[in-house]
Design an enzyme around this catalytic site. Sequence first.
Site, PDB file in Angstrom:
ATOM      1  N   ASN A   1       0.856  -0.976  -0.071  1.00 51.93           N
ATOM      2  CA  ASN A   1      -0.220  -0.221  -0.117  1.00 51.93           C
ATOM      3  C   ASN A   1       0.999   1.075   0.027  1.00 51.93           C
ATOM      4  O   ASN A   1       1.407   1.605   0.999  1.00 51.93           O
ATOM      5  CB  ASN A   1      -0.928  -0.033   1.081  1.00 51.93           C
ATOM      6  CG  ASN A   1      -1.755   1.224   1.419  1.00 51.93           C
ATOM      7  OD1 ASN A   1      -1.794   1.995   0.547  1.00 51.93           O
ATOM      8  ND2 ASN A   1      -2.090   1.473   2.510  1.00 51.93           N
TER       9      ASN A   1
ATOM     10  N   LYS B   1       0.127   4.321  -0.236  1.00 48.68           N
ATOM     11  CA  LYS B   1      -0.760   5.271   0.308  1.00 48.68           C
ATOM     12  C   LYS B   1      -0.467   6.533  -0.458  1.00 48.68           C
ATOM     13  O   LYS B   1      -0.340   6.485  -1.686  1.00 48.68           O
ATOM     14  CB  LYS B   1      -0.081   5.697   1.822  1.00 48.68           C
ATOM     15  CG  LYS B   1      -0.155   4.420   2.635  1.00 48.68           C
ATOM     16  CD  LYS B   1       0.071   4.727   4.090  1.00 48.68           C
ATOM     17  CE  LYS B   1       0.361   3.494   5.027  1.00 48.68           C
ATOM     18  NZ  LYS B   1       0.333   3.634   6.409  1.00 48.68           N
TER      19      LYS B   1
ATOM     20  N   HIS C   1      -9.428   0.996   5.101  1.00 50.82           N
ATOM     21  CA  HIS C   1      -7.905   1.466   5.986  1.00 50.82           C
ATOM     22  C   HIS C   1      -8.126   2.265   7.099  1.00 50.82           C
ATOM     23  O   HIS C   1      -8.913   3.152   7.139  1.00 50.82           O
ATOM     24  CB  HIS C   1      -6.919   1.964   4.801  1.00 50.82           C
ATOM     25  CG  HIS C   1      -5.579   1.887   5.422  1.00 50.82           C
ATOM     26  ND1 HIS C   1      -5.238   2.740   6.287  1.00 50.82           N
ATOM     27  CD2 HIS C   1      -4.634   0.989   5.333  1.00 50.82           C
ATOM     28  CE1 HIS C   1      -3.748   2.516   6.377  1.00 50.82           C
ATOM     29  NE2 HIS C   1      -3.594   1.455   6.091  1.00 50.82           N
TER      30      HIS C   1
ATOM     31  N   GLU D   1      -6.584   4.459   8.066  1.00 48.36           N
ATOM     32  CA  GLU D   1      -6.490   6.006   7.795  1.00 48.36           C
ATOM     33  C   GLU D   1      -7.600   6.737   7.446  1.00 48.36           C
ATOM     34  O   GLU D   1      -8.026   7.689   7.605  1.00 48.36           O
ATOM     35  CB  GLU D   1      -5.214   6.072   6.994  1.00 48.36           C
ATOM     36  CG  GLU D   1      -3.788   5.894   7.818  1.00 48.36           C
ATOM     37  CD  GLU D   1      -2.543   5.640   7.029  1.00 48.36           C
ATOM     38  OE1 GLU D   1      -2.734   5.546   5.810  1.00 48.36           O
ATOM     39  OE2 GLU D   1      -1.714   4.981   7.551  1.00 48.36           O
TER      40      GLU D   1
ATOM     41  N   GLU E   1      -4.920  -4.919  10.816  1.00 43.86           N
ATOM     42  CA  GLU E   1      -3.859  -4.002  11.026  1.00 43.86           C
ATOM     43  C   GLU E   1      -4.206  -3.133  12.242  1.00 43.86           C
ATOM     44  O   GLU E   1      -5.136  -2.268  12.250  1.00 43.86           O
ATOM     45  CB  GLU E   1      -4.043  -3.072   9.871  1.00 43.86           C
ATOM     46  CG  GLU E   1      -3.645  -3.661   8.400  1.00 43.86           C
ATOM     47  CD  GLU E   1      -3.352  -2.589   7.523  1.00 43.86           C
ATOM     48  OE1 GLU E   1      -2.093  -2.704   6.949  1.00 43.86           O
ATOM     49  OE2 GLU E   1      -3.950  -1.564   7.442  1.00 43.86           O
TER      50      GLU E   1
ATOM     51  N   GLY F   1       2.957   2.054  10.718  1.00 44.42           N
ATOM     52  CA  GLY F   1       3.953   3.182  10.479  1.00 44.42           C
ATOM     53  C   GLY F   1       4.928   3.349  11.837  1.00 44.42           C
ATOM     54  O   GLY F   1       5.484   4.516  11.759  1.00 44.42           O
TER      55      GLY F   1
ATOM     56  N   SER G   1       3.762  -2.408  10.178  1.00 41.63           N
ATOM     57  CA  SER G   1       5.209  -2.444  10.453  1.00 41.63           C
ATOM     58  C   SER G   1       5.907  -3.453  10.138  1.00 41.63           C
ATOM     59  O   SER G   1       6.798  -4.054  10.716  1.00 41.63           O
ATOM     60  CB  SER G   1       5.638  -1.754  11.811  1.00 41.63           C
ATOM     61  OG  SER G   1       5.155  -0.608  12.262  1.00 41.63           O
TER      62      SER G   1
HETATM   63  C1  PEP Z   1      -0.567   0.302   6.304  1.00 37.04           C
HETATM   64  O1  PEP Z   1      -0.853   1.167   6.279  1.00 37.04           O
HETATM   65  O2  PEP Z   1      -1.442  -0.663   5.574  1.00 37.04           O
HETATM   66  C2  PEP Z   1       0.508  -0.305   6.714  1.00 37.04           C
HETATM   67  C3  PEP Z   1       0.602  -1.478   6.998  1.00 37.04           C
HETATM   68  O3  PEP Z   1       1.742   0.645   7.015  1.00 37.04           O
HETATM   69  P1  PEP Z   1       3.154  -0.111   7.480  1.00 37.04           P
HETATM   70  O4  PEP Z   1       3.527  -1.166   6.929  1.00 37.04           O
HETATM   71  O5  PEP Z   1       4.034   1.232   7.075  1.00 37.04           O
HETATM   72  O6  PEP Z   1       3.038   0.173   8.880  1.00 37.04           O
END
Ligand code: PEP
Length: 249
Positions: free
Chosen positions: A10, A12, A93, A95, A163, A169, A208
């Site tokens: 992703n 983003k 998601h 976000e 998630e 992040g 992460s």
């Molecule tokens: C995400 O936002 O879907 C995600 C998993 O981000 P990150 O791997 O950067 O934590």
Amino acid sequence: MARRKLIAGNWKMNGHLDHLRELHGIDKAAKAHPQVDVAICPPATLIAPAVARVPGLAIGAQDCHGADKGAHTGCLSAAMLKEAGAHHVIVGHSERRADQGETDADVRGKAEAAHRHGLTAIVCVGETEVERDAGDAEVVVTSQVAGSVPSGATADWLVIAYEPVWAIGTGRVPTLEDVAAMHAAIRAKLTEMIGDEAENVRILYGGSMNGDNAADLLAVDNVDGGLVGGASLSADKFIPIVEAGAALA
Ligand code: PEP
């Protein structure tokens, strides 16, 4: 039935046309490891150029509207994304749930729209840190699954991504025991909802994930792949995750 692992990136709101150069290495790794599925979800403006550059790689979107058309300035329908060449679309998601106030019902509508137009919906769920600290993580996440997954969903168009919001992040990841417990709880909820088909639905872990922790996370029971943010932005960081998935297949 053995579930094929899916490693999905992703991007983003990152990347311009020149960033598509990263897709060549990722495409090569995907071809070298056909036992895993690989997808990259760039910003919507890059979907068609990405498909043109690497026609063999599955390209996805990061959101769609629940309606097929209409007065929704700035939004994109699942049909438009399909036409641009997308195979998948991430919906719900955290976000977007936080920034755009998307509800479970919105997310379910988006997943249904994805299905209507032949896209695989990657439905995201996950608890905040406050909810985990309060001991509510499982209740929160299973209720998101109940509200966000369309009835009658099948594994050929539904993927779940667990998630934890606090892991996205941040460089922090849950313990492998906590990941196992949550993925088992999600599968149990899916079984209540769609019966035996739940066994076929892939449940990704996201938050992460990187080349150092992927092998451990992907080996956990009921972890059928990863949704990867930061580490998907470069082929060098993403390919080791693909390889970790392939080694487990
Ligand atoms: C995400 O936002 O879907 C995600 C998993 O981000 P990150 O791997 O950067 O934590």
